[in-house]
Write a protein that holds these residues in place. Structure first.
Motif, PDB file in Angstrom:
ATOM      1  N   THR A 105     -30.756  34.612 -16.977  1.00 39.86           N
ATOM      2  CA  THR A 105     -30.818  35.134 -15.803  1.00 39.86           C
ATOM      3  C   THR A 105     -29.776  36.002 -15.336  1.00 39.86           C
ATOM      4  N   SER A 106     -30.467  36.660 -14.966  1.00 40.78           N
ATOM      5  CA  SER A 106     -29.463  37.750 -14.390  1.00 40.78           C
ATOM      6  C   SER A 106     -29.494  38.032 -12.745  1.00 40.78           C
ATOM      7  N   SER A 107     -28.147  38.598 -12.483  1.00 38.58           N
ATOM      8  CA  SER A 107     -28.475  38.367 -10.804  1.00 38.58           C
ATOM      9  C   SER A 107     -27.478  39.852 -10.742  1.00 38.58           C
ATOM     10  N   LYS A 108     -27.254  40.321  -9.044  1.00 37.65           N
ATOM     11  CA  LYS A 108     -26.323  41.058  -8.837  1.00 37.65           C
ATOM     12  C   LYS A 108     -24.779  40.846  -8.940  1.00 37.65           C
ATOM     13  N   HIS A 109     -25.020  38.882  -8.727  1.00 42.10           N
ATOM     14  CA  HIS A 109     -23.615  39.021  -8.543  1.00 42.10           C
ATOM     15  C   HIS A 109     -23.137  37.674 -10.216  1.00 42.10           C
ATOM     16  N   ARG A 110     -22.803  37.202 -10.374  1.00 42.91           N
ATOM     17  CA  ARG A 110     -23.100  35.544 -12.060  1.00 42.91           C
ATOM     18  C   ARG A 110     -23.430  34.200 -10.614  1.00 42.91           C
ATOM     19  N   LYS A 111     -22.902  34.094  -9.445  1.00 42.31           N
ATOM     20  CA  LYS A 111     -22.789  32.415  -9.297  1.00 42.31           C
ATOM     21  C   LYS A 111     -24.246  32.300  -9.079  1.00 42.31           C
ATOM     22  N   PRO A 112     -25.271  33.151  -8.335  1.00 41.64           N
ATOM     23  CA  PRO A 112     -26.593  32.800  -8.433  1.00 41.64           C
ATOM     24  C   PRO A 112     -27.649  32.830  -9.965  1.00 41.64           C
ATOM     25  N   ALA A 113     -27.210  34.173 -11.248  1.00 40.12           N
ATOM     26  CA  ALA A 113     -27.432  33.638 -12.011  1.00 40.12           C
ATOM     27  C   ALA A 113     -27.216  32.481 -13.174  1.00 40.12           C
ATOM     28  N   MET A 114     -25.738  31.812 -12.664  1.00 36.28           N
ATOM     29  CA  MET A 114     -25.425  30.158 -13.310  1.00 36.28           C
ATOM     30  C   MET A 114     -26.316  29.271 -12.280  1.00 36.28           C
ATOM     31  N   ASP A 115     -26.605  29.179 -10.461  1.00 35.65           N
ATOM     32  CA  ASP A 115     -27.378  28.728 -10.266  1.00 35.65           C
ATOM     33  C   ASP A 115     -28.550  28.547 -10.708  1.00 35.65           C
ATOM     34  N   ALA A 116     -29.016  29.859 -10.705  1.00 31.85           N
ATOM     35  CA  ALA A 116     -30.769  29.441 -10.815  1.00 31.85           C
ATOM     36  C   ALA A 116     -30.933  29.215 -12.239  1.00 31.85           C
ATOM     37  N   CYS A 117     -30.181  29.552 -13.646  1.00 32.67           N
ATOM     38  CA  CYS A 117     -30.460  29.270 -14.927  1.00 32.67           C
ATOM     39  C   CYS A 117     -30.187  27.377 -14.808  1.00 32.67           C
ATOM     40  N   ASP A 118     -29.791  27.028 -14.196  1.00 33.32           N
ATOM     41  CA  ASP A 118     -28.838  25.684 -14.609  1.00 33.32           C
ATOM     42  C   ASP A 118     -29.889  24.758 -13.765  1.00 33.32           C
ATOM     43  N   GLU A 119     -30.781  25.593 -12.858  1.00 29.80           N
ATOM     44  CA  GLU A 119     -32.304  24.641 -12.053  1.00 29.80           C
ATOM     45  C   GLU A 119     -33.050  25.082 -12.829  1.00 29.80           C
ATOM     46  N   LEU A 120     -33.582  25.962 -13.469  1.00 32.87           N
ATOM     47  CA  LEU A 120     -34.560  26.561 -14.333  1.00 32.87           C
ATOM     48  C   LEU A 120     -34.625  24.785 -15.652  1.00 32.87           C
ATOM     49  N   VAL A 121     -33.390  25.610 -16.148  1.00 32.98           N
ATOM     50  CA  VAL A 121     -33.201  23.766 -17.263  1.00 32.98           C
ATOM     51  C   VAL A 121     -33.307  22.301 -17.085  1.00 32.98           C
ATOM     52  N   GLU A 122     -32.958  22.110 -15.916  1.00 32.51           N
ATOM     53  CA  GLU A 122     -33.889  20.965 -15.219  1.00 32.51           C
ATOM     54  C   GLU A 122     -34.928  20.367 -14.434  1.00 32.51           C
ATOM     55  N   ARG A 123     -35.186  21.373 -13.957  1.00 33.30           N
ATOM     56  CA  ARG A 123     -37.188  21.641 -13.961  1.00 33.30           C
ATOM     57  C   ARG A 123     -37.564  21.608 -15.011  1.00 33.30           C
ATOM     58  N   ILE A 124     -37.199  22.138 -16.101  1.00 36.63           N
ATOM     59  CA  ILE A 124     -38.679  22.196 -17.436  1.00 36.63           C
ATOM     60  C   ILE A 124     -38.178  21.728 -17.946  1.00 36.63           C
ATOM     61  N   LYS A 125     -37.197  20.556 -18.246  1.00 42.60           N
ATOM     62  CA  LYS A 125     -36.935  19.499 -18.795  1.00 42.60           C
ATOM     63  C   LYS A 125     -37.739  18.021 -17.919  1.00 42.60           C
ATOM     64  N   ALA A 126     -37.780  18.157 -16.832  1.00 40.88           N
ATOM     65  CA  ALA A 126     -38.201  17.257 -15.318  1.00 40.88           C
ATOM     66  C   ALA A 126     -40.346  16.865 -15.698  1.00 40.88           C
ATOM     67  N   GLU A 127     -40.510  18.916 -15.548  1.00 37.19           N
ATOM     68  CA  GLU A 127     -41.917  18.633 -14.762  1.00 37.19           C
ATOM     69  C   GLU A 127     -43.370  19.379 -15.564  1.00 37.19           C
ATOM     70  N   LEU A 128     -42.284  20.378 -16.727  1.00 39.11           N
ATOM     71  CA  LEU A 128     -43.535  20.591 -17.655  1.00 39.11           C
ATOM     72  C   LEU A 128     -43.920  19.805 -18.731  1.00 39.11           C
ATOM     73  N   PRO A 129     -45.293  19.724 -19.225  1.00 35.81           N
ATOM     74  CA  PRO A 129     -46.019  18.688 -19.952  1.00 35.81           C
ATOM     75  C   PRO A 129     -45.502  19.405 -21.716  1.00 35.81           C
ATOM     76  N   ILE A 130     -43.671  19.180 -21.896  1.00 37.17           N
ATOM     77  CA  ILE A 130     -44.156  19.844 -23.036  1.00 37.17           C
ATOM     78  C   ILE A 130     -42.910  18.426 -23.987  1.00 37.17           C
ATOM     79  N   TRP A 131     -44.042  17.631 -25.210  1.00 42.43           N
ATOM     80  CA  TRP A 131     -43.149  16.835 -25.799  1.00 42.43           C
ATOM     81  C   TRP A 131     -42.580  16.920 -27.185  1.00 42.43           C
ATOM     82  N   GLY A 132     -42.015  16.404 -27.407  1.00 43.83           N
ATOM     83  CA  GLY A 132     -41.350  16.404 -29.254  1.00 43.83           C
ATOM     84  C   GLY A 132     -41.348  15.397 -29.865  1.00 43.83           C
ATOM     85  N   LYS A 133     -41.537  15.368 -30.721  1.00 42.70           N
ATOM     86  CA  LYS A 133     -41.472  14.061 -31.509  1.00 42.70           C
ATOM     87  C   LYS A 133     -41.089  14.142 -33.167  1.00 42.70           C
TER      88      LYS A 133
END
Length: 147
Positions: A105-133
């Motif tokens: 993620t990229s933004s004019k300032h670091r904090k939004p980029a960092m917060d958005a990246c963190d939220e994305l990772v957590e939501r990807i892991k929790a919400e997407l139907p992706i499985w690893g065997k």
């Protein structure tokens, strides 16, 4: 009404260091950006039931995962003042030590980029139907030969 195109986040196999470096390099011309945040998910050589993980075989319900990722993308863009958002997730076999998830993620300032990246990772892991065997070291050579 114009509908935004659903982006394909899936990559066959591991995400290479060259791909990641190229993605970063492409942003050098975007001089309004002041901060980037990057998350790299790497396959661990965990030990499970006294067997070592040699790789993970990723599968997904792709159509649903892409639709859900599109909604997550819209949510995160509406919440944070981002310039760019890139998400790439592996499908297929990814060996221990290789990258399977790349969120950038990229933004004019670091904090939004960092917060958005963190939220994305957590939501990807929790919400997407992706499985690893897990593919274990004792079975990985046989599995790869029969592929």
């Amino acid at each position: 009404m114009t509908e935004k195109k659903i982006k394909n986040i899936f990559v066959q196999g591991a995400i290479s260091a060259d791909f990641i470096a190229d993605s970063i390099a492409k942003h050098s011309s975007k001089t309004e950006i002041g901060g980037h945040s990057i998350f790299l998910g790497q396959v661990r050589a965990d030990e499970i039931d006294e067997k070592q993980v040699a790789a993970i075989d990723y599968t997904a319900y792709e159509e649903l995962a892409l639709a859900q990722m599109h909604q997550i993308r819209e949510d995160v863009f509406s919440k944070y003042p981002l310039s760019c958002m890139h998400v790439h997730h592996s499908l297929g076999v990814v060996n221990a030590g290789e990258i399977c998830l790349f969120v950038f993620t990229s933004s004019k300032h670091r904090k939004p980029a960092m917060d958005a990246c963190d939220e994305l990772v957590e939501r990807i892991k929790a919400e997407l139907p992706i499985w690893g065997k897990e593919i274990f070291a004792d079975a990985s050579h046989q599995w790869k030969e029969n592929k």
